[in-house]
Design an enzyme around this catalytic site. Sequence first.
Site, PDB file in Angstrom:
ATOM      1  CD  GLU A   1      16.232   1.912  -6.213  1.00 34.52           C
ATOM      2  OE1 GLU A   1      16.561   1.344  -5.148  1.00 34.52           O
ATOM      3  OE2 GLU A   1      15.922   3.115  -6.267  1.00 34.52           O
TER       4      GLU A   1
ATOM      5  CE1 TYR B   1      -4.760  -4.542  -0.062  1.00 32.04           C
ATOM      6  CE2 TYR B   1      -4.009  -4.441  -2.341  1.00 32.04           C
ATOM      7  CZ  TYR B   1      -3.951  -3.983  -1.040  1.00 32.04           C
ATOM      8  OH  TYR B   1      -3.070  -2.978  -0.715  1.00 32.04           O
TER       9      TYR B   1
ATOM     10  CB  CYS C   1       7.347   8.099   1.593  1.00 31.41           C
ATOM     11  SG  CYS C   1       5.910   7.564   0.652  1.00 31.41           S
TER      12      CYS C   1
ATOM     13  CE  LYS D   1       3.090  -0.891  -3.679  1.00 27.65           C
ATOM     14  NZ  LYS D   1       3.194  -0.124  -2.466  1.00 27.65           N
TER      15      LYS D   1
ATOM     16  NE  ARG E   1      -0.337   6.997  -3.578  1.00 31.06           N
ATOM     17  CZ  ARG E   1       0.382   7.481  -4.550  1.00 31.06           C
ATOM     18  NH1 ARG E   1      -0.041   8.541  -5.236  1.00 31.06           N
ATOM     19  NH2 ARG E   1       1.550   6.930  -4.846  1.00 31.06           N
TER      20      ARG E   1
ATOM     21  CE  LYS F   1       5.489   2.281  -3.089  1.00 31.18           C
ATOM     22  NZ  LYS F   1       5.225   2.577  -1.675  1.00 31.18           N
TER      23      LYS F   1
ATOM     24  CB  CYS G   1       5.956   3.810   4.455  1.00 33.13           C
ATOM     25  SG  CYS G   1       6.237   5.103   3.216  1.00 33.13           S
TER      26      CYS G   1
ATOM     27  NE  ARG H   1       3.237   7.980  -2.212  1.00 31.59           N
ATOM     28  CZ  ARG H   1       2.722   8.750  -1.261  1.00 31.59           C
ATOM     29  NH1 ARG H   1       3.348   9.866  -0.899  1.00 31.59           N
ATOM     30  NH2 ARG H   1       1.590   8.439  -0.669  1.00 31.59           N
TER      31      ARG H   1
ATOM     32  CB  CYS I   1       3.038   8.069   2.841  1.00 28.08           C
ATOM     33  SG  CYS I   1       2.591   6.347   2.589  1.00 28.08           S
TER      34      CYS I   1
HETATM   35  C1  PBG Z   1       3.175   3.263   1.228  1.00 23.92           C
HETATM   36  C2  PBG Z   1       2.608   2.213   0.361  1.00 23.92           C
HETATM   37  C3  PBG Z   1       1.798   2.351  -0.779  1.00 23.92           C
HETATM   38  C4  PBG Z   1       1.402   1.057  -1.133  1.00 23.92           C
HETATM   39  C5  PBG Z   1       2.017   0.191  -0.246  1.00 23.92           C
HETATM   40  N1  PBG Z   1       2.776   0.924   0.654  1.00 23.92           N
HETATM   41  C6  PBG Z   1       1.272   3.528  -1.476  1.00 23.92           C
HETATM   42  C7  PBG Z   1       2.150   4.522  -2.097  1.00 23.92           C
HETATM   43  O1  PBG Z   1       3.361   4.362  -2.247  1.00 23.92           O
HETATM   44  O2  PBG Z   1       1.584   5.560  -2.429  1.00 23.92           O
HETATM   45  C8  PBG Z   1       0.469   0.701  -2.242  1.00 23.92           C
HETATM   46  C9  PBG Z   1      -0.255  -0.584  -2.103  1.00 23.92           C
HETATM   47  C10 PBG Z   1      -1.424  -0.781  -2.989  1.00 23.92           C
HETATM   48  O3  PBG Z   1      -1.738   0.042  -3.886  1.00 23.92           O
HETATM   49  O4  PBG Z   1      -2.089  -1.805  -2.817  1.00 23.92           O
HETATM   50  N2  PBG Z   1       4.313   3.883   0.865  1.00 23.92           N
END
Ligand code: PBG
Length: 327
Positions: free
Chosen positions: A233, A313, A130, A248, A205, A195, A120, A217, A122
């Site tokens: 998707e 985590y 992104c 996600k 973030r 997502k 990504c 986003r 971002c």
């Molecule tokens: C990047 C990305 C994000 C997460 C994983 N890859 C953040 C977003 O889309 O803003 C989030 C992971 C998390 O909250 O643990 N694009």
Amino acid sequence: MYFPIFRPRRLRETETFRRMVRETHLRVDDFIMPFFVVHGRDVRREIGSMPGNYHLSVDELVKEAKETAALGIPGIILFGLPATKDAVGSEAYARDGIVQQAVRAIKDSVSDLVVITDVCLCEYTSHGHCGVVERGRVKNDPTLELLAKTAVSHAEAGADMVAPSDMMDGRVGAIREALDESGYEETPILSYAAKYASAFYGPFREAAESAPQFGDRRAYQMDPSNADEALREVGLDLEEGADMIMVKPALPYLDILWRVKAEFGVPVAAYNVSGEFAMVKAAARLGWLDEERVMLEMLTAIKRAGADLIITYFARDAARILRQQEP
Ligand code: PBG
């Protein structure tokens, strides 16, 4: 009307009975542990809203990766914090970018660990979006080329699997084609297919310093109200060549996990995101929840809903507990 012939409590009476009829089993093999890698040496800075998670320099990350593998966890996913950010996220696809360095170091010193990279822009863009921004809009097609370059640079560094999380249309196809052209036809793609534009990414973030500097986003991540669209998707990403797909966040989207697994029957990963983790940690600190039990219940629910793999985590905490329970 079955009562008193059928009494469900009979098989709940003892732990041994409960073990016999238990339908869902968490295993250490289910987990993927995320890490945040930064430039420098000896860096180990705890992330405020994600207790027990750190910004790690490559040398420290290698130690953590070894520990993770020693616990039996099969995979990790890497996120990088670049030295500098710019409009086109240059460090995302730099040969000596932070993730590329981290992958090389881990592959050199840890065996039997699947190293997945988040693909990504971002974390690497000055505006925090992104993709490429033009006149305040994230442009889809110009972004594809940069994502493809990023994925190839990760594969070159030795990544075992790449995981695009940007939600641009057509990115799985673009990445597959670029990998194949560069001789990485064996590198699988784990696509963040469904997502959602979720508030549960808040702590991430902060951890990845990737909050958008303007807007949000919602013009590329999915609307939390939609479920049929998630199937569409996922279907698209599979057609474009995704080997595994992801839903996600996890916990607020168990219905999506269930439907995706039932409809496609492909390997499905769920991302138990930063906000899901932080809520449990915070409540546990206040003495409001039993952290260990809530963690295991959450992870079990995600698996029961259809996830084959859980990015979490909690991976190491859960792995330690599961290993203790082994006979
Ligand atoms: C990047 C990305 C994000 C997460 C994983 N890859 C953040 C977003 O889309 O803003 C989030 C992971 C998390 O909250 O643990 N694009």
